[in-house]
Design a protein around this motif. Structure first.
Motif, PDB file in Angstrom:
ATOM      1  N   THR A   1       0.849  -1.265  -0.139  1.00  0.00           N
ATOM      2  CA  THR A   1       0.032   0.067   0.049  1.00  0.00           C
ATOM      3  C   THR A   1       0.641   1.209  -0.075  1.00  0.00           C
ATOM      4  O   THR A   1       0.615   2.092  -0.558  1.00  0.00           O
ATOM      5  N   GLU A   2       2.034   1.402   0.789  1.00  0.00           N
ATOM      6  CA  GLU A   2       2.808   2.432   0.820  1.00  0.00           C
ATOM      7  C   GLU A   2       3.573   2.660  -0.460  1.00  0.00           C
ATOM      8  O   GLU A   2       3.912   3.898  -0.801  1.00  0.00           O
ATOM      9  N   ARG A   3       3.277   1.807  -1.520  1.00  0.00           N
ATOM     10  CA  ARG A   3       4.196   2.214  -2.820  1.00  0.00           C
ATOM     11  C   ARG A   3       3.098   2.648  -3.678  1.00  0.00           C
ATOM     12  O   ARG A   3       3.567   3.007  -4.812  1.00  0.00           O
ATOM     13  N   ILE A   4       2.042   2.823  -3.413  1.00  0.00           N
ATOM     14  CA  ILE A   4       1.025   3.261  -4.269  1.00  0.00           C
ATOM     15  C   ILE A   4       1.031   4.691  -4.085  1.00  0.00           C
ATOM     16  O   ILE A   4       0.899   5.387  -3.121  1.00  0.00           O
ATOM     17  N   GLN A   5       1.216   5.578  -5.178  1.00  0.00           N
ATOM     18  CA  GLN A   5       1.288   7.026  -5.382  1.00  0.00           C
ATOM     19  C   GLN A   5       0.005   7.570  -5.408  1.00  0.00           C
ATOM     20  O   GLN A   5      -0.889   7.475  -6.061  1.00  0.00           O
ATOM     21  N   ARG A   6      -0.486   8.469  -4.320  1.00  0.00           N
ATOM     22  CA  ARG A   6      -1.610   8.991  -4.064  1.00  0.00           C
ATOM     23  C   ARG A   6      -2.053  10.008  -5.225  1.00  0.00           C
ATOM     24  O   ARG A   6      -3.049  10.253  -5.337  1.00  0.00           O
TER      25      ARG A   6
ATOM     26  N   ASP B   1      -3.096   7.458 -17.415  1.00  0.00           N
ATOM     27  CA  ASP B   1      -4.333   7.451 -16.619  1.00  0.00           C
ATOM     28  C   ASP B   1      -3.518   6.723 -15.160  1.00  0.00           C
ATOM     29  O   ASP B   1      -3.456   5.769 -15.014  1.00  0.00           O
ATOM     30  N   HIS B   2      -3.446   8.021 -14.225  1.00  0.00           N
ATOM     31  CA  HIS B   2      -2.678   7.793 -13.269  1.00  0.00           C
ATOM     32  C   HIS B   2      -3.411   6.643 -12.111  1.00  0.00           C
ATOM     33  O   HIS B   2      -2.720   5.815 -11.707  1.00  0.00           O
ATOM     34  N   GLN B   3      -4.621   6.639 -12.046  1.00  0.00           N
ATOM     35  CA  GLN B   3      -5.417   5.761 -11.037  1.00  0.00           C
ATOM     36  C   GLN B   3      -5.343   4.369 -11.902  1.00  0.00           C
ATOM     37  O   GLN B   3      -5.107   3.351 -10.756  1.00  0.00           O
ATOM     38  N   LEU B   4      -5.590   4.303 -13.095  1.00  0.00           N
ATOM     39  CA  LEU B   4      -5.456   2.880 -13.549  1.00  0.00           C
ATOM     40  C   LEU B   4      -4.004   2.206 -13.354  1.00  0.00           C
ATOM     41  O   LEU B   4      -3.795   1.099 -13.131  1.00  0.00           O
ATOM     42  N   GLN B   5      -3.115   3.346 -13.534  1.00  0.00           N
ATOM     43  CA  GLN B   5      -1.600   2.669 -13.310  1.00  0.00           C
ATOM     44  C   GLN B   5      -1.116   2.414 -12.115  1.00  0.00           C
ATOM     45  O   GLN B   5      -0.380   1.143 -11.817  1.00  0.00           O
ATOM     46  N   GLN B   6      -1.911   2.924 -11.061  1.00  0.00           N
ATOM     47  CA  GLN B   6      -1.673   2.620  -9.687  1.00  0.00           C
ATOM     48  C   GLN B   6      -2.413   1.110  -9.505  1.00  0.00           C
ATOM     49  O   GLN B   6      -1.926   0.292  -8.633  1.00  0.00           O
ATOM     50  N   ALA B   7      -3.704   1.001  -9.947  1.00  0.00           N
ATOM     51  CA  ALA B   7      -4.195  -0.354  -9.960  1.00  0.00           C
ATOM     52  C   ALA B   7      -3.623  -1.356 -10.284  1.00  0.00           C
ATOM     53  O   ALA B   7      -3.301  -2.541  -9.724  1.00  0.00           O
ATOM     54  N   ILE B   8      -2.889  -1.364 -11.548  1.00  0.00           N
ATOM     55  CA  ILE B   8      -2.116  -2.199 -12.206  1.00  0.00           C
ATOM     56  C   ILE B   8      -0.868  -2.357 -11.270  1.00  0.00           C
ATOM     57  O   ILE B   8      -0.690  -3.608 -11.073  1.00  0.00           O
TER      58      ILE B   8
ATOM     59  N   LEU C   1      -0.842  -2.446  -7.928  1.00  0.00           N
ATOM     60  CA  LEU C   1      -1.234  -3.245  -7.022  1.00  0.00           C
ATOM     61  C   LEU C   1      -1.526  -4.684  -7.503  1.00  0.00           C
ATOM     62  O   LEU C   1      -1.105  -5.617  -6.497  1.00  0.00           O
ATOM     63  N   LEU C   2      -1.979  -4.728  -8.682  1.00  0.00           N
ATOM     64  CA  LEU C   2      -2.352  -6.197  -8.861  1.00  0.00           C
ATOM     65  C   LEU C   2      -1.001  -6.944  -8.967  1.00  0.00           C
ATOM     66  O   LEU C   2      -0.826  -7.903  -8.650  1.00  0.00           O
ATOM     67  N   ARG C   3      -0.108  -6.257  -9.709  1.00  0.00           N
ATOM     68  CA  ARG C   3       1.138  -7.060  -9.938  1.00  0.00           C
ATOM     69  C   ARG C   3       1.886  -7.241  -8.665  1.00  0.00           C
ATOM     70  O   ARG C   3       2.362  -8.218  -8.365  1.00  0.00           O
ATOM     71  N   GLY C   4       1.797  -6.571  -7.429  1.00  0.00           N
ATOM     72  CA  GLY C   4       2.227  -6.634  -6.200  1.00  0.00           C
ATOM     73  C   GLY C   4       1.576  -7.703  -5.484  1.00  0.00           C
ATOM     74  O   GLY C   4       2.246  -8.661  -4.903  1.00  0.00           O
ATOM     75  N   ILE C   5       0.042  -8.009  -5.999  1.00  0.00           N
ATOM     76  CA  ILE C   5      -0.349  -9.108  -5.100  1.00  0.00           C
ATOM     77  C   ILE C   5       0.014 -10.359  -5.781  1.00  0.00           C
ATOM     78  O   ILE C   5       0.228 -11.387  -5.156  1.00  0.00           O
ATOM     79  N   ALA C   6       0.202 -10.434  -6.995  1.00  0.00           N
ATOM     80  CA  ALA C   6       0.411 -11.524  -7.890  1.00  0.00           C
ATOM     81  C   ALA C   6       1.795 -12.007  -7.666  1.00  0.00           C
ATOM     82  O   ALA C   6       2.301 -13.189  -7.649  1.00  0.00           O
ATOM     83  N   ALA C   7       2.917 -10.902  -7.327  1.00  0.00           N
ATOM     84  CA  ALA C   7       4.130 -11.228  -7.092  1.00  0.00           C
ATOM     85  C   ALA C   7       4.340 -11.859  -5.452  1.00  0.00           C
ATOM     86  O   ALA C   7       5.462 -12.269  -5.128  1.00  0.00           O
ATOM     87  N   ALA C   8       3.332 -11.617  -4.649  1.00  0.00           N
ATOM     88  CA  ALA C   8       3.278 -12.254  -3.069  1.00  0.00           C
ATOM     89  C   ALA C   8       3.440 -13.663  -3.106  1.00  0.00           C
ATOM     90  O   ALA C   8       2.900 -14.416  -3.983  1.00  0.00           O
ATOM     91  N   PRO C   9       3.839 -14.134  -1.936  1.00  0.00           N
ATOM     92  CA  PRO C   9       3.676 -15.435  -1.808  1.00  0.00           C
ATOM     93  C   PRO C   9       2.259 -16.037  -1.567  1.00  0.00           C
ATOM     94  O   PRO C   9       1.304 -15.190  -1.452  1.00  0.00           O
ATOM     95  N   ASN C  10       2.025 -17.319  -2.185  1.00  0.00           N
ATOM     96  CA  ASN C  10       0.694 -17.863  -2.136  1.00  0.00           C
ATOM     97  C   ASN C  10      -0.055 -17.491  -0.677  1.00  0.00           C
ATOM     98  O   ASN C  10      -1.428 -17.134  -1.195  1.00  0.00           O
ATOM     99  N   GLY C  11       0.208 -17.464   0.304  1.00  0.00           N
ATOM    100  CA  GLY C  11      -0.490 -17.125   1.381  1.00  0.00           C
ATOM    101  C   GLY C  11      -0.974 -15.810   1.550  1.00  0.00           C
ATOM    102  O   GLY C  11      -2.225 -15.488   1.663  1.00  0.00           O
TER     103      GLY C  11
END
Length: 461
Positions: free
Chosen positions: A414-419, A436-443, A445-455
């Motif tokens: 969350t801290e890496r998301i630019q307000r 599109d700043h909001q879209l780029q931040q959403a992407i 965020l999704l990439r960060g979730i996908a890169a996280a461990p399975n749990g």
């Protein structure tokens, strides 16, 4: 929802004939519980009606007078109740099927002016530069003051190829903006989609009509094919989506949920309350979802965002939504059009009414740096600012909703998301997703979730 029989036509006919009392009127007064007082008020209406017919400077058409009275009664209740004459009713039916003639804007009324909630993508209004929050003050040089919302909408509609001049007052602009817009047949493409960077599905819903949910399913299927089984997440863009059909909002929410409540409505009588629950089947197959909202996201959009947020099925990003948490029922009056009447409030699965308050994003991300100045100045362009807006009943007639559980996102994400966009960033261009700043931040965020461990990925779902 149970519909009560309406007696406006009978009462109107009695007054049109110059009769101020009769068995049907008296029975109507008793049925409503007002009895003698209601009977006296109906006499007042009849007296005024007869004075207008007899003394107004020009002859008055009885139907016009009665319809104006009905319109005044309904619009005095809240911003979304109104009377539709037969032609307006037909236009409304055509619009919900997904095709109509006009400019392509969703509007409300504020202080006598017509306020733009949202232009519809790829329509004459959107191409001309009409923006959410604009106040339309004149149509073809004539002031809209004194017009009902339906009358103004009727003037903006018309045959394809005909032009209309609209005058706009916009926040931050000193002079009025004059636009000449050529009407077109509005066939909004309610579902748009594309693949972002090969593995993030982007789906934009522009409104909720009879075609929306079917279009969403087709988009999801094609995105999976385009990604070749490598889809990592979905961005569901509801920004500037003014809403539409309740059943479509329920179906779209259901598409992402396996179980649980989607939305409930509570009417004046407890027995009229309704609840919709999800059936099994998630078309995104557990992929993480980000829902984008802004102040132009209203009604059905807020139902979807609220349902997915309460179930923690999606992360809501952007800025607070419009705040229209009421349900309108269209009640046909045989031979005389229909009325659109606010009959219920709706509540998210956790029991929240968002009427006048809107959906708060889980992660606030501004579209432009100028938005920060508007937030600081407490500028509002939402439901609560409309005249006669229905109040919010959270914590009054109903218990306050419990707080939502935490997002449980991967640490530091969350801290890496630019307000807000960086200073000097390129201005937003709808044809260039990278602006599109909001879209780029959403992407991101999704990439960060996908890169996280399975749990952590499961927790983020």
């Amino acid at each position: 929802m149970r519909r009560r029989s309406m007696t406006f036509a009978a009462v109107g006919a009695a007054f049109a004939a110059g009769v101020v009392a009769g068995p049907m009127v008296a029975a109507w007064a008793q049925d409503t519980g007002g009895r003698a007082e209601t009977y006296r008020l109906l006499n007042l209406f009849g007296d005024v009606f007869e004075r207008v017919r007899a003394e107004y400077v020009e002859p008055v058409n009885d139907r016009d007078a009665i319809e104006n009275a009905i319109q005044g009664m309904l619009t005095g209740l809240d911003p979304h109740s109104s009377y539709m004459n037969p032609r307006m009713y037909r236009d409304m039916q055509v619009q919900t099927r997904g095709e109509f003639g006009g400019l392509g804007i969703e509007v409300s009324q504020e202080n006598g002016y017509i306020k733009v909630i949202s232009p519809i993508d790829d329509t004459p209004a959107a191409r001309a530069g009409v923006k959410p929050g604009d106040l339309i003050t004149h149509l073809n040089g004539n002031s809209v003051q004194g017009l009902s919302l339906q009358e103004a909408v009727e003037q903006m509609r018309g045959e394809r190829g005909t032009a209309i001049r609209i005058t706009i007052r916009r926040e931050g602009t000193e002079r009025p903006i004059e636009l000449s817009i050529t009407r077109d047949v509005i066939r909004p493409q309610v579902v748009r989609f594309r693949l972002e960077a090969g593995d993030i599905g982007y789906i934009r819903l522009t409104s909720f009509n009879e075609q929306t949910e079917a279009g969403l399913r087709r988009a999801m299927q094609q995105l999976r094919q385009q990604a070749g089984g490598n889809l990592k997440g979905i961005v569901l863009d509801l920004r500037n989506n003014p809403g539409g059909l309740l059943d479509q909002a329920v179906q779209v929410s259901d598409d992402f949920l396996d179980q649980g409540e989607i939305v409930s409505t509570r009417a004046r009588r407890p027995e009229d309350a309704q609840r919709w629950n999800a059936r099994g089947g998630d078309i995104a197959q557990n992929l993480p979802v980000v829902v984008l909202i802004n102040s132009g996201s209203a009604s059905a959009s807020e139902i979807v965002a609220g349902a997915l947020q309460d179930h923690r099925r999606a992360i809501v990003m952007g800025v607070k939504s419009f705040g229209k948490g009421s349900v309108q029922t269209v009640m046909p009056i045989p031979g005389n059009g229909a009325i659109r009447l606010t009959t219920a409030r709706y509540y998210t699965p956790s029991g929240r009414s968002i009427q006048g308050t809107g959906i708060e994003p889980d992660i606030e991300v501004l579209a432009t740096r100028e938005d920060a100045q508007q937030v600081a100045a407490a500028r509002r362009d939402r439901e609560a600012d409309l005249r006669h807006a229905l109040r919010n009943d959270n914590g009054r007639e109903t218990p306050a909703a419990p707080p939502l559980p935490p997002l449980n996102l991967p640490a530091g994400l969350t801290e890496r998301i630019q307000r807000m966009p960086a200073e000097g960033a390129a201005a937003f261009d709808p044809t260039k997703p990278e602006t599109d700043h909001q879209l780029q931040q959403a992407i991101q965020l999704l990439r960060g979730i996908a890169a996280a461990p399975n749990g952590q990925r499961r927790a983020a779902r």
